[in-house]
Motif scaffolding. Structure first.
Motif, PDB file in Angstrom:
ATOM      1  N   SER A  16       0.848  -1.194   0.000  1.00  0.00           N
ATOM      2  CA  SER A  16       0.000   0.000   0.000  1.00  0.00           C
ATOM      3  C   SER A  16       0.887   1.250   0.000  1.00  0.00           C
ATOM      4  O   SER A  16       1.981   1.249   0.568  1.00  0.00           O
ATOM      5  N   GLU A  45      -7.238   0.732  -4.534  1.00  0.00           N
ATOM      6  CA  GLU A  45      -7.651   0.456  -3.154  1.00  0.00           C
ATOM      7  C   GLU A  45      -6.447   0.430  -2.207  1.00  0.00           C
ATOM      8  O   GLU A  45      -6.611   0.449  -0.981  1.00  0.00           O
ATOM      9  N   LYS A  46      -5.243   0.403  -2.780  1.00  0.00           N
ATOM     10  CA  LYS A  46      -4.017   0.420  -1.979  1.00  0.00           C
ATOM     11  C   LYS A  46      -3.366   1.800  -1.969  1.00  0.00           C
ATOM     12  O   LYS A  46      -2.222   1.947  -1.548  1.00  0.00           O
ATOM     13  N   GLU A  48      -3.534   6.013  -0.991  1.00  0.00           N
ATOM     14  CA  GLU A  48      -4.125   7.147  -0.287  1.00  0.00           C
ATOM     15  C   GLU A  48      -3.317   8.405  -0.611  1.00  0.00           C
ATOM     16  O   GLU A  48      -2.146   8.319  -0.987  1.00  0.00           O
ATOM     17  N   GLU A  72     -11.960  11.249  -5.221  1.00  0.00           N
ATOM     18  CA  GLU A  72     -12.382  10.475  -4.046  1.00  0.00           C
ATOM     19  C   GLU A  72     -13.177   9.218  -4.406  1.00  0.00           C
ATOM     20  O   GLU A  72     -13.073   8.209  -3.692  1.00  0.00           O
ATOM     21  N   LYS A  76      -9.246   5.388  -2.067  1.00  0.00           N
ATOM     22  CA  LYS A  76      -9.841   5.071  -0.776  1.00  0.00           C
ATOM     23  C   LYS A  76      -9.848   6.263   0.183  1.00  0.00           C
ATOM     24  O   LYS A  76     -10.830   6.539   0.868  1.00  0.00           O
ATOM     25  N   ARG A  77      -8.739   7.004   0.239  1.00  0.00           N
ATOM     26  CA  ARG A  77      -8.637   8.118   1.185  1.00  0.00           C
ATOM     27  C   ARG A  77      -7.873   9.274   0.536  1.00  0.00           C
ATOM     28  O   ARG A  77      -6.752   9.103   0.067  1.00  0.00           O
TER      29      ARG A  77
END
Length: 300
Positions: A16, A45-46, A48, A72, A76-77
């Motif tokens: 990640s 998804e990995k 941010e 966004e 994910k973040r």
């Protein structure tokens, strides 16, 4: 290089990652910088993103918030931190490290843009636990603006494809630049406060952040150059801007070179010999220049 073993790594390694982008008054570039993170060829998804608005007085924050809304749904973040007063790039980088939740932290300057394959070519080296940092390859984005930017383009190429490539053979890249570099979070998190409040000759350091953090890493771990991890950066297009940048860079080079000189002798002997030779030549070069350009012509 012939006698050095190649560093093994796993191309399928997918940790990640956290992008950290400190920015001040970069309304012209920051949206594209952040938007590129949503276009990487990597599992989103990995991923941010932590963007820090460091007391900007232009529309940087608005651009950050605008692009945040667009990416966004895919990432994910995405966190935007707004500082009303300027604290400096080092504080922004440190804040990103403290807030990061993922395994690898990728610092990207607010006027730099990564290629879609950049992330996978940065992180593959971290499959080897000896590696603490990886520098990508950066070219000049505004190369064709004028003669000054074209000259910097040549210098950037030599800096990465020659110098960093040579240092990487020994796992001792001496500067992982802010335009595109990755660090293993668990290796830098314990030293981030010490690095943040670093002092030299009694004064707190407020420049040379990237070279300084690299020094903290290569004391114990390896720093590698990845020629396939490509990015582009906007360079100064006027001599005044260029001079200010080079003054900062040269001051940090002197400081961090003296610091690195205290421990590189414990690394690979050939790499240390090369390092000390380079330092000697760098300090002698002004004398050579003065003699060749001024002294000899005037004496003939």
């Amino acid at each position: 290089a012939y006698f050095q073993r190649s560093l093994p790594y796993d191309r399928s390694y997918e940790p990640s990652v956290t992008f950290v982008v400190p920015a001040k008054n970069e309304e012209d570039n920051i949206a594209q910088t952040i938007w590129r993170f949503a276009e990487v060829h990597y599992p989103l998804e990995k991923v941010e993103v932590i963007a820090i608005n460091d007391g900007s007085t232009d529309g940087t924050l608005d651009k950050m918030l605008e692009v945040q809304r667009f990416i966004e749904p895919f990432i994910k973040r995405v966190e935007v931190i707004d500082w009303k007063h300027n604290r400096g790039k080092r504080h922004g980088m440190a804040e990103g490290v403290k807030r990061a939740r993922n395994e690898i932290i990728i610092f990207i300057d607010s006027d730099s843009f990564i290629e879609p394959d950049c992330v996978k070519h940065l992180v593959k080296y971290f499959s080897n636990p000896e590696v603490g940092a990886v520098s990508g390859h950066t070219d000049v984005f505004n190369r064709d603006t004028n003669l000054l930017t074209q000259m910097q383009s040549v210098r950037y190429y030599i800096s990465f494809a020659v110098y960093k490539a040579a240092e990487s053979v020994f796992g001792m890249v001496t500067c992982c630049p802010g335009c595109c570099s990755a660090y293993r979070r668990v290796y830098i998190a314990p030293v981030i406060e010490t690095w943040l409040h670093q002092k030299f000759l009694g004064a707190e350091c407020t420049f040379g952040d990237d070279r300084s953090l690299t020094n903290f890493v290569i004391r114990r771990w390896r720093a590698i150059y990845s020629p396939e991890a490509k990015a582009h950066t906007v360079v100064p297009d006027t001599f005044k801007k260029y001079l200010r940048q080079q003054q900062r860079w040269k001051k940090s080079w002197v400081r961090e070179t003296f610091i690195a000189s205290s421990f590189v002798w414990r690394k690979n002997p050939l790499a240390a010999l090369s390092f000390y030779s380079y330092v000697f030549l760098a300090f002698v070069s002004p004398i050579v220049f003065f003699r060749a350009v001024l002294l000899l012509p005037l004496s003939t």
